[in-house]
Motif scaffolding. Structure first.
Motif, PDB file in Angstrom:
ATOM      1  N   ALA A   1       0.693  10.266  12.421  1.00 27.80           N
ATOM      2  CA  ALA A   1       0.172  10.835  11.169  1.00 27.80           C
ATOM      3  C   ALA A   1      -0.981  11.810  11.386  1.00 27.80           C
ATOM      4  N   THR A   2      -1.762  11.618  12.428  1.00 25.91           N
ATOM      5  CA  THR A   2      -2.876  12.529  12.679  1.00 25.91           C
ATOM      6  C   THR A   2      -2.400  13.936  13.032  1.00 25.91           C
ATOM      7  N   LEU A   3      -1.124  14.108  13.359  1.00 27.84           N
ATOM      8  CA  LEU A   3      -0.577  15.440  13.628  1.00 27.84           C
ATOM      9  C   LEU A   3      -0.133  16.166  12.360  1.00 27.84           C
ATOM     10  N   TRP A   4       0.072  15.442  11.254  1.00 27.95           N
ATOM     11  CA  TRP A   4       0.579  16.077  10.043  1.00 27.95           C
ATOM     12  C   TRP A   4      -0.194  17.331   9.649  1.00 27.95           C
TER      13      TRP A   4
ATOM     14  N   GLY B   1      -3.495   3.015  14.613  1.00 27.82           N
ATOM     15  CA  GLY B   1      -3.240   4.434  14.769  1.00 27.82           C
ATOM     16  C   GLY B   1      -3.437   4.909  16.183  1.00 27.82           C
ATOM     17  N   PRO B   2      -3.186   6.158  16.464  1.00 22.86           N
ATOM     18  CA  PRO B   2      -2.770   7.195  15.528  1.00 22.86           C
ATOM     19  C   PRO B   2      -1.270   7.157  15.203  1.00 22.86           C
ATOM     20  N   GLU B   3      -0.529   6.281  15.861  1.00 21.31           N
ATOM     21  CA  GLU B   3       0.904   6.140  15.588  1.00 21.31           C
ATOM     22  C   GLU B   3       1.106   5.210  14.396  1.00 21.31           C
ATOM     23  N   LEU B   4       1.973   5.598  13.477  1.00 18.80           N
ATOM     24  CA  LEU B   4       2.329   4.704  12.390  1.00 18.80           C
ATOM     25  C   LEU B   4       3.015   3.469  12.969  1.00 18.80           C
ATOM     26  N   ALA B   5       2.866   2.350  12.310  1.00 18.96           N
ATOM     27  CA  ALA B   5       3.492   1.095  12.725  1.00 18.96           C
ATOM     28  C   ALA B   5       3.623   0.216  11.497  1.00 18.96           C
ATOM     29  N   LYS B   6       4.565  -0.704  11.531  1.00 20.30           N
ATOM     30  CA  LYS B   6       4.776  -1.618  10.401  1.00 20.30           C
ATOM     31  C   LYS B   6       3.453  -2.275  10.026  1.00 20.30           C
ATOM     32  N   ASP B   7       3.132  -2.274   8.740  1.00 18.47           N
ATOM     33  CA  ASP B   7       1.939  -2.871   8.145  1.00 18.47           C
ATOM     34  C   ASP B   7       0.645  -2.108   8.399  1.00 18.47           C
ATOM     35  N   ALA B   8       0.673  -1.018   9.153  1.00 25.31           N
ATOM     36  CA  ALA B   8      -0.552  -0.241   9.405  1.00 25.31           C
ATOM     37  C   ALA B   8      -1.064   0.345   8.094  1.00 25.31           C
ATOM     38  N   ARG B   9      -2.381   0.252   7.874  1.00 22.53           N
ATOM     39  CA  ARG B   9      -3.039   0.857   6.717  1.00 22.53           C
ATOM     40  C   ARG B   9      -3.657   2.172   7.149  1.00 22.53           C
TER      41      ARG B   9
ATOM     42  N   GLN C   1       0.066   1.992   3.105  1.00 25.11           N
ATOM     43  CA  GLN C   1       0.429   0.958   4.061  1.00 25.11           C
ATOM     44  C   GLN C   1       1.895   1.145   4.431  1.00 25.11           C
ATOM     45  N   VAL C   2       2.156   1.169   5.724  1.00 20.80           N
ATOM     46  CA  VAL C   2       3.522   1.322   6.225  1.00 20.80           C
ATOM     47  C   VAL C   2       4.296   0.044   5.912  1.00 20.80           C
ATOM     48  N   VAL C   3       5.433   0.209   5.245  1.00 29.47           N
ATOM     49  CA  VAL C   3       6.260  -0.940   4.874  1.00 29.47           C
ATOM     50  C   VAL C   3       7.568  -0.977   5.654  1.00 29.47           C
TER      51      VAL C   3
ATOM     52  N   GLY D   1      15.940   6.874  12.807  1.00 33.48           N
ATOM     53  CA  GLY D   1      14.552   6.472  12.640  1.00 33.48           C
ATOM     54  C   GLY D   1      14.243   6.353  11.164  1.00 33.48           C
ATOM     55  N   ARG D   2      13.430   5.349  10.826  1.00 37.89           N
ATOM     56  CA  ARG D   2      13.041   5.120   9.439  1.00 37.89           C
ATOM     57  C   ARG D   2      11.546   4.826   9.390  1.00 37.89           C
ATOM     58  N   VAL D   3      10.871   5.501   8.489  1.00 35.03           N
ATOM     59  CA  VAL D   3       9.472   5.169   8.228  1.00 35.03           C
ATOM     60  C   VAL D   3       9.243   5.324   6.733  1.00 35.03           C
ATOM     61  N   ALA D   4       8.515   4.369   6.165  1.00 35.53           N
ATOM     62  CA  ALA D   4       8.203   4.425   4.736  1.00 35.53           C
ATOM     63  C   ALA D   4       6.852   3.775   4.510  1.00 35.53           C
ATOM     64  N   TRP D   5       6.155   4.284   3.504  1.00 34.52           N
ATOM     65  CA  TRP D   5       4.874   3.690   3.146  1.00 34.52           C
ATOM     66  C   TRP D   5       4.741   3.586   1.638  1.00 34.52           C
ATOM     67  N   HIS D   6       3.976   2.594   1.233  1.00 31.23           N
ATOM     68  CA  HIS D   6       3.530   2.488  -0.157  1.00 31.23           C
ATOM     69  C   HIS D   6       2.166   3.161  -0.186  1.00 31.23           C
ATOM     70  N   GLY D   7       2.004   4.122  -1.071  1.00 34.49           N
ATOM     71  CA  GLY D   7       0.732   4.801  -1.210  1.00 34.49           C
ATOM     72  C   GLY D   7       0.217   4.669  -2.633  1.00 34.49           C
ATOM     73  N   TRP D   8      -1.101   4.704  -2.776  1.00 34.06           N
ATOM     74  CA  TRP D   8      -1.689   4.579  -4.110  1.00 34.06           C
ATOM     75  C   TRP D   8      -2.997   5.354  -4.169  1.00 34.06           C
TER      76      TRP D   8
END
Length: 169
Positions: A40-43, A60-68, A81-83, A94-101
């Motif tokens: 994510a730090t590369l975005w 971090g800096p790599e996304l991972a399950k449950d990472a905030r 939070q990565v879900v 590859g699959r990555v998803a997060w809940h954001g608020w």
């Protein structure tokens, strides 16, 4: 082709806003795309609408399950939070998803943002990003013309592909 896995409460068509963007490009693979998306730090290096990425709890800096993590996008300070996190391996996407608020009360915006990256035949890769949103800001975004979510996520895809092509050279 594979599809996004939606959690209860975030199914497209049942939320205030939904956007979907996709590209299929030749000459790249999921393994070219994934390092740029999962770090994510590369975005901000290839997507101007992303800034100030930082992780919580020493992750971090790599996304991972449950990472905030936190980042700023579309004028919103987003906590996330990565879900879902599954790297592409052996032909599986590859699959990555997060809940954001962001915000509170009437300004509260909740999103489920998901990505799918899969290799296709003939040396092509498919990158799909979809997001559902809930809350008053989601209604405003859905009614905006031109649609800032569709346009912004297309910029993200275009920047991701350009960065992958540059890295692959």
């Amino acid at each position: 082709m594979h599809e996004i896995i939606w959690p209860e409460g975030y199914i497209p068509g049942l939320t205030e806003n939904f956007c979907s963007n996709e590209v299929i490009v030749a000459g790249l693979s999921a393994s070219d795309i994934w390092p740029l998306l999962s770090r994510a730090t590369l975005w901000p290096t290839y997507y101007d609408n992303s800034a100030n990425v930082r992780f919580h709890d020493g992750k971090g800096p790599e996304l991972a399950k449950d990472a905030r993590f936190y980042f700023e996008t579309f004028g919103f300070p987003v906590e996330a939070q990565v879900v879902e996190y599954v790297a592409p391996v052996g032909g599986d996407p590859g699959r990555v998803a997060w809940h954001g608020w962001a915000g509170e009360g009437d300004t509260r915006l909740d999103v489920h943002h998901a990505w799918l990256v899969e290799d296709l035949s003939e040396g092509r890769v498919r990158i799909l990003t979809q997001e559902t949103q809930k809350g008053k800001p989601a209604i405003d975004l859905a009614n905006a013309k031109p649609n800032p979510m569709i346009n912004g996520h297309q910029d993200w895809l275009n920047g991701l592909v350009a960065a992958a092509r540059k890295t692959a050279r």
